[in-house]
Structure formats: C-alpha cells, structure tokens
Design a protein around this motif. Structure first.
Motif, PDB file in Angstrom:
ATOM      1  N   MET A  79       0.850  -1.185   0.000  1.00 34.93           N
ATOM      2  CA  MET A  79       0.000   0.000   0.000  1.00 34.93           C
ATOM      3  C   MET A  79       0.889   1.240   0.000  1.00 34.93           C
ATOM      4  N   ALA A  80       0.670   2.125  -0.957  1.00 33.24           N
ATOM      5  CA  ALA A  80       1.468   3.333  -1.064  1.00 33.24           C
ATOM      6  C   ALA A  80       0.970   4.373  -0.059  1.00 33.24           C
ATOM      7  N   THR A  81       1.906   5.060   0.521  1.00 28.41           N
ATOM      8  CA  THR A  81       1.558   6.147   1.433  1.00 28.41           C
ATOM      9  C   THR A  81       2.226   7.420   0.952  1.00 28.41           C
ATOM     10  N   LYS A  82       1.755   8.536   1.444  1.00 31.75           N
ATOM     11  CA  LYS A  82       2.369   9.809   1.073  1.00 31.75           C
ATOM     12  C   LYS A  82       3.772   9.870   1.639  1.00 31.75           C
ATOM     13  N   SER A  83       4.652  10.459   0.882  1.00 33.22           N
ATOM     14  CA  SER A  83       6.028  10.592   1.340  1.00 33.22           C
ATOM     15  C   SER A  83       6.467  12.043   1.172  1.00 33.22           C
ATOM     16  N   THR A  84       7.757  12.242   1.039  1.00 34.75           N
ATOM     17  CA  THR A  84       8.287  13.598   0.958  1.00 34.75           C
ATOM     18  C   THR A  84       7.762  14.334  -0.266  1.00 34.75           C
ATOM     19  N   ASN A  85       7.826  15.635  -0.207  1.00 32.68           N
ATOM     20  CA  ASN A  85       7.354  16.493  -1.296  1.00 32.68           C
ATOM     21  C   ASN A  85       8.417  16.644  -2.361  1.00 32.68           C
ATOM     22  N   VAL A  86       7.973  16.870  -3.574  1.00 31.89           N
ATOM     23  CA  VAL A  86       8.840  17.232  -4.685  1.00 31.89           C
ATOM     24  C   VAL A  86       8.436  18.641  -5.086  1.00 31.89           C
ATOM     25  N   MET A  87       9.393  19.541  -5.062  1.00 32.16           N
ATOM     26  CA  MET A  87       9.088  20.929  -5.395  1.00 32.16           C
ATOM     27  C   MET A  87       9.570  21.238  -6.799  1.00 32.16           C
ATOM     28  N   ILE A  88       8.745  21.985  -7.540  1.00 28.96           N
ATOM     29  CA  ILE A  88       9.150  22.453  -8.855  1.00 28.96           C
ATOM     30  C   ILE A  88       8.944  23.956  -8.910  1.00 28.96           C
ATOM     31  N   ARG A  89       9.749  24.604  -9.696  1.00 34.91           N
ATOM     32  CA  ARG A  89       9.618  26.053  -9.848  1.00 34.91           C
ATOM     33  C   ARG A  89       8.846  26.339 -11.113  1.00 34.91           C
ATOM     34  N   LEU A  90       7.869  27.225 -11.013  1.00 31.33           N
ATOM     35  CA  LEU A  90       7.057  27.626 -12.150  1.00 31.33           C
ATOM     36  C   LEU A  90       6.971  29.133 -12.209  1.00 31.33           C
ATOM     37  N   THR A  91       6.900  29.644 -13.415  1.00 32.83           N
ATOM     38  CA  THR A  91       6.622  31.066 -13.560  1.00 32.83           C
ATOM     39  C   THR A  91       5.163  31.290 -13.193  1.00 32.83           C
ATOM     40  N   GLN A  92       4.794  32.527 -13.003  1.00 34.37           N
ATOM     41  CA  GLN A  92       3.395  32.828 -12.692  1.00 34.37           C
ATOM     42  C   GLN A  92       2.490  32.385 -13.842  1.00 34.37           C
ATOM     43  N   GLN A  93       2.979  32.548 -15.076  1.00 32.24           N
ATOM     44  CA  GLN A  93       2.185  32.158 -16.232  1.00 32.24           C
ATOM     45  C   GLN A  93       2.005  30.640 -16.278  1.00 32.24           C
ATOM     46  N   ASP A  94       3.080  29.885 -16.010  1.00 30.08           N
ATOM     47  CA  ASP A  94       2.984  28.432 -16.013  1.00 30.08           C
ATOM     48  C   ASP A  94       2.094  27.935 -14.875  1.00 30.08           C
ATOM     49  N   ARG A  95       2.188  28.576 -13.740  1.00 34.02           N
ATOM     50  CA  ARG A  95       1.336  28.204 -12.599  1.00 34.02           C
ATOM     51  C   ARG A  95      -0.140  28.416 -12.945  1.00 34.02           C
ATOM     52  N   ALA A  96      -0.436  29.528 -13.621  1.00 32.84           N
ATOM     53  CA  ALA A  96      -1.810  29.809 -14.023  1.00 32.84           C
ATOM     54  C   ALA A  96      -2.291  28.766 -15.040  1.00 32.84           C
ATOM     55  N   ARG A  97      -1.439  28.393 -15.982  1.00 33.59           N
ATOM     56  CA  ARG A  97      -1.800  27.358 -16.966  1.00 33.59           C
ATOM     57  C   ARG A  97      -2.059  26.029 -16.262  1.00 33.59           C
ATOM     58  N   LEU A  98      -1.187  25.674 -15.328  1.00 33.56           N
ATOM     59  CA  LEU A  98      -1.351  24.434 -14.569  1.00 33.56           C
ATOM     60  C   LEU A  98      -2.686  24.443 -13.829  1.00 33.56           C
ATOM     61  N   GLN A  99      -2.986  25.553 -13.211  1.00 35.68           N
ATOM     62  CA  GLN A  99      -4.241  25.684 -12.469  1.00 35.68           C
ATOM     63  C   GLN A  99      -5.434  25.507 -13.393  1.00 35.68           C
ATOM     64  N   ARG A 100      -5.382  26.114 -14.589  1.00 32.84           N
ATOM     65  CA  ARG A 100      -6.501  26.008 -15.536  1.00 32.84           C
ATOM     66  C   ARG A 100      -6.734  24.573 -15.989  1.00 32.84           C
ATOM     67  N   VAL A 101      -5.667  23.864 -16.367  1.00 34.77           N
ATOM     68  CA  VAL A 101      -5.870  22.497 -16.857  1.00 34.77           C
ATOM     69  C   VAL A 101      -6.310  21.576 -15.726  1.00 34.77           C
ATOM     70  N   ALA A 102      -5.811  21.811 -14.531  1.00 32.03           N
ATOM     71  CA  ALA A 102      -6.226  20.993 -13.387  1.00 32.03           C
ATOM     72  C   ALA A 102      -7.703  21.219 -13.084  1.00 32.03           C
ATOM     73  N   GLU A 103      -8.110  22.473 -13.080  1.00 27.52           N
ATOM     74  CA  GLU A 103      -9.514  22.779 -12.799  1.00 27.52           C
ATOM     75  C   GLU A 103     -10.437  22.199 -13.870  1.00 27.52           C
ATOM     76  N   ALA A 104      -9.962  22.105 -15.102  1.00 29.28           N
ATOM     77  CA  ALA A 104     -10.764  21.511 -16.168  1.00 29.28           C
ATOM     78  C   ALA A 104     -11.041  20.037 -15.889  1.00 29.28           C
ATOM     79  N   ASP A 105     -10.149  19.391 -15.143  1.00 28.21           N
ATOM     80  CA  ASP A 105     -10.338  17.995 -14.737  1.00 28.21           C
ATOM     81  C   ASP A 105     -10.898  17.890 -13.312  1.00 28.21           C
TER      82      ASP A 105
END
Length: 69
Positions: A1-27
């Motif tokens: 059984m998989a459990t949550k583990s450490t975080n992986v951080m990525i750096r995004l520009t504000q524009q990329d973060r907004a794009r990520l948010q839009r596609v995620a919200e679409a799903d």
C-alpha cells in the motif's frame, strides 16, 4: 500500500502556474493532484518501455526541414 512521502518541489513562472491551475480545474482537480498524476503516468510509461519523451526546451527551435536536391 502506497503512502504519502516527501514532497517534490518544482519552480514555475506565474504564467505556467496559471496554466497548470486552468488544466487541473478543467479535470476538477487541484493543481498538485493533477501534476502528480501526470508525473506518475510518465514514470509508468518509461518503466513499461513507452519511452516518454521530454518536451523540447523553451526557446529552442525545431531544425528546418531539409530540402531535396
């Protein structure tokens, strides 16, 4: 059984973060959940020989097609 583990951080520009948010919200997902699913699918494809190809780096141009002589 998989459990949550450490975080992986990525750096995004504000524009990329907004794009990520839009596609995620679409799903109907949070951005972190959507990104995790995409990363895990890419890992699965690589493990099974699907050969996930990384996207081209920004600012790089595709080579011009060669002309027949």
């Amino acid at each position: 059984m998989a459990t949550k583990s450490t975080n992986v951080m990525i750096r995004l520009t504000q524009q990329d973060r907004a794009r990520l948010q839009r596609v995620a919200e679409a799903d109907y997902l949070e951005a972190a959940t959507w990104a995790r699913q995409v990363l895990l699918r890419a890992l699965d494809a690589t493990d099974t020989g699907g050969g996930a190809t990384p996207p081209p780096r920004r600012g790089t141009k595709k080579p011009a097609p060669r002309r027949a002589r």
